[in-house]
Design a protein around this motif. Sequence first.
Motif, PDB file in Angstrom:
ATOM      1  N   VAL A 377       0.845  -1.204   0.000  1.00  0.00           N
ATOM      2  CA  VAL A 377       0.000   0.000   0.000  1.00  0.00           C
ATOM      3  C   VAL A 377       0.883   1.259   0.000  1.00  0.00           C
ATOM      4  O   VAL A 377       1.689   1.446   0.913  1.00  0.00           O
ATOM      5  N   PRO A 378       0.736   2.143  -1.005  1.00  0.00           N
ATOM      6  CA  PRO A 378       1.496   3.399  -0.977  1.00  0.00           C
ATOM      7  C   PRO A 378       0.936   4.337   0.096  1.00  0.00           C
ATOM      8  O   PRO A 378      -0.199   4.168   0.540  1.00  0.00           O
ATOM      9  N   MET A 379       1.740   5.321   0.511  1.00  0.00           N
ATOM     10  CA  MET A 379       1.345   6.085   1.704  1.00  0.00           C
ATOM     11  C   MET A 379       1.390   7.596   1.537  1.00  0.00           C
ATOM     12  O   MET A 379       2.127   8.111   0.712  1.00  0.00           O
ATOM     13  N   ILE A 380       0.595   8.258   2.379  1.00  0.00           N
ATOM     14  CA  ILE A 380       0.741   9.701   2.585  1.00  0.00           C
ATOM     15  C   ILE A 380       1.327   9.833   3.983  1.00  0.00           C
ATOM     16  O   ILE A 380       0.751   9.333   4.956  1.00  0.00           O
ATOM     17  N   THR A 381       2.490  10.447   4.076  1.00  0.00           N
ATOM     18  CA  THR A 381       3.196  10.456   5.355  1.00  0.00           C
ATOM     19  C   THR A 381       2.912  11.736   6.129  1.00  0.00           C
ATOM     20  O   THR A 381       3.035  12.840   5.606  1.00  0.00           O
ATOM     21  N   TRP A 382       2.533  11.550   7.384  1.00  0.00           N
ATOM     22  CA  TRP A 382       2.211  12.670   8.276  1.00  0.00           C
ATOM     23  C   TRP A 382       2.837  12.353   9.639  1.00  0.00           C
ATOM     24  O   TRP A 382       2.135  11.961  10.574  1.00  0.00           O
ATOM     25  N   PRO A 383       4.171  12.497   9.732  1.00  0.00           N
ATOM     26  CA  PRO A 383       4.827  12.165  10.995  1.00  0.00           C
ATOM     27  C   PRO A 383       4.401  13.109  12.113  1.00  0.00           C
ATOM     28  O   PRO A 383       4.107  14.285  11.860  1.00  0.00           O
ATOM     29  N   HIS A 384       4.365  12.592  13.334  1.00  0.00           N
ATOM     30  CA  HIS A 384       3.958  13.398  14.493  1.00  0.00           C
ATOM     31  C   HIS A 384       5.128  13.686  15.436  1.00  0.00           C
ATOM     32  O   HIS A 384       5.336  14.802  15.843  1.00  0.00           O
ATOM     33  N   PHE A 385       5.859  12.631  15.840  1.00  0.00           N
ATOM     34  CA  PHE A 385       6.984  12.849  16.776  1.00  0.00           C
ATOM     35  C   PHE A 385       7.921  11.643  16.726  1.00  0.00           C
ATOM     36  O   PHE A 385       7.797  10.787  15.850  1.00  0.00           O
ATOM     37  N   ALA A 386       8.859  11.608  17.700  1.00  0.00           N
ATOM     38  CA  ALA A 386       9.845  10.521  17.809  1.00  0.00           C
ATOM     39  C   ALA A 386      10.578  10.323  16.480  1.00  0.00           C
ATOM     40  O   ALA A 386      10.917  11.292  15.811  1.00  0.00           O
ATOM     41  N   GLU A 387      10.766   9.052  16.085  1.00  0.00           N
ATOM     42  CA  GLU A 387      11.580   8.804  14.882  1.00  0.00           C
ATOM     43  C   GLU A 387      10.739   8.838  13.601  1.00  0.00           C
ATOM     44  O   GLU A 387      11.192   8.479  12.528  1.00  0.00           O
ATOM     45  N   GLN A 388       9.491   9.317  13.742  1.00  0.00           N
ATOM     46  CA  GLN A 388       8.572   9.245  12.595  1.00  0.00           C
ATOM     47  C   GLN A 388       9.022  10.116  11.423  1.00  0.00           C
ATOM     48  O   GLN A 388       8.749   9.793  10.261  1.00  0.00           O
ATOM     49  N   PHE A 389       9.738  11.215  11.703  1.00  0.00           N
ATOM     50  CA  PHE A 389      10.211  12.062  10.598  1.00  0.00           C
ATOM     51  C   PHE A 389      11.333  11.372   9.815  1.00  0.00           C
ATOM     52  O   PHE A 389      11.473  11.579   8.617  1.00  0.00           O
ATOM     53  N   LEU A 390      12.119  10.546  10.514  1.00  0.00           N
ATOM     54  CA  LEU A 390      13.148   9.759   9.814  1.00  0.00           C
ATOM     55  C   LEU A 390      12.473   8.700   8.951  1.00  0.00           C
ATOM     56  O   LEU A 390      12.858   8.474   7.804  1.00  0.00           O
ATOM     57  N   ASN A 391      11.459   8.050   9.525  1.00  0.00           N
ATOM     58  CA  ASN A 391      10.741   7.015   8.779  1.00  0.00           C
ATOM     59  C   ASN A 391      10.101   7.597   7.518  1.00  0.00           C
ATOM     60  O   ASN A 391      10.039   6.941   6.473  1.00  0.00           O
ATOM     61  N   GLU A 392       9.630   8.834   7.633  1.00  0.00           N
ATOM     62  CA  GLU A 392       9.047   9.495   6.454  1.00  0.00           C
ATOM     63  C   GLU A 392      10.072   9.590   5.329  1.00  0.00           C
ATOM     64  O   GLU A 392       9.763   9.358   4.161  1.00  0.00           O
TER      65      GLU A 392
END
Length: 484
Positions: A377-392
Amino acid sequence: MDVTAHFVLVPLMAQGHTIPMVDMAHLLASRGVHVTFITTPANASRIESDIQRARGSGIPIQFVSLRFPCEEFGLPQGCENLDCVTSREHAVAFLHACRTLRGPLTSILRQQNPPPSCVISDTMQYWTADMARELGIPRLTFSGSGGLFHLFRHLFLQNKSNDKVNNGAESVVLPGFPHHIEIARALIPGSLFIPEMAKFREEMMEEDCRSDGVVVNTFSDLEAPCIDQYQEVIGKKVWTIGPMFLCNRDAAYIAARGNKASIDQAQCLRWLDSMQPSSVIYVSFGSLARTSPSQVIEIGLGLEASNCPFLWVIKAGNRSAEVETWLSQGFEERTSSRGLIIRGWAPQVMILSHPAIGGFMTHCGWNSLLEGIAFGVPMITWPHFAEQFLNEKLIVEVLRTGVAIGVKTMTPWQVDKDVVLVKKDDMVRAVSRLMGEGEEGEAMRNRSRELGHKARAAVEEGGSSCENVTLLIQQIKASMKLAQ
Ligand code: UDP
């Protein structure tokens, strides 16, 4: 003579950490290994159906529920999971309380037959290292995140170089990575670290260095460059055995994974079945992130304006009355032919595996990403905190299987302000880029599909993760023979 290996799994009590460890328990038990899974009463009640099923079916998983000392640490009764914690003080108290589990757990493990042969614990449950030394068994660590974050943690947090890169809006290129990663200083993981937790972090890092290896929920075709480099810099074995959730295809388990779902499984499936293939955008931000009421409303307006079918999970927390009022003032009626809202806990894996899902708007928690990846599934990335911006960065720039919604600041873990970081028009743009018929969306869909095949191949017989599970068990059995 073959020996019976006994793995003790100690998760951090937060759904993004606990759920993959339950998956790990099933994965190891399916190989005939004896597994003891440590939990507490309130957490056990969330996975009650799984516990009952394991008991009834003879799967060699034993769930041990330890009393959690809420009262002694000033925590509200039943506050046994990070998703119940509402202040910094309580977060610190929660971690202190976790440490007291060592004594009771050690006594229980001393009485086990077969005796424990290794502990796999969340990095944040670093006190298990002393326990493992006391019991004379190896300790492996697990953090719930992927290879990119593990490498980051070692290069930045361990060497304290995050102190140099934190704060500020300008971008830095992270040195030492196999990929080009340019990120605003303020979005680097660690900048939300609570000062009172500095001591915990130090002890955790020390014990990470002394551990006997690391288990990561990822797979070689996804993150080999990061994992290879990580293994080299830490100088110990890294076992990539994911996506672990693919090992348990039991429908009842999938529908109630991590919690009892807030929607009837059959109703959810009927709705999904009624939708065109790859037409629905699934919107969910995991177990910890909270969305302010104004932002929830803005998301609703965006979904409505996008004209795209949607399945939307809403966790508005203690201000849900405002959201409910807004939803009932026409939104649900206007979108009823193409929208379904789940209030609370969604059966996420069941949803993502359904052919009607064509996109996933996600907060970039590692488990959610891996689940989206595994089902192509392709994604729309909306990081919130922690390492989520790296994952984006991994999704949007390295794998190129997603579109960034464009958030430039962290969403505080506990929302007390009515912040709106993403506007309706940002949503419409992102949904149209991902789900639309343009070349860009098509290319992302193709890459996602290919990656999904690789994810599933990794856990099948002969796949890299499947082989690594075999090697991990062999290694532990070898250490048992040495200890005899
Ligand atoms: N999850 C779910 N239903 C929900 C919300 C979350 O099943 O309504 C599961 C999701 O499938 C994933 C985990 O909870 O396995 C969340 O972990 P993730 O790392 O994505 O994010 P976190 O909650 O730790 O921020």
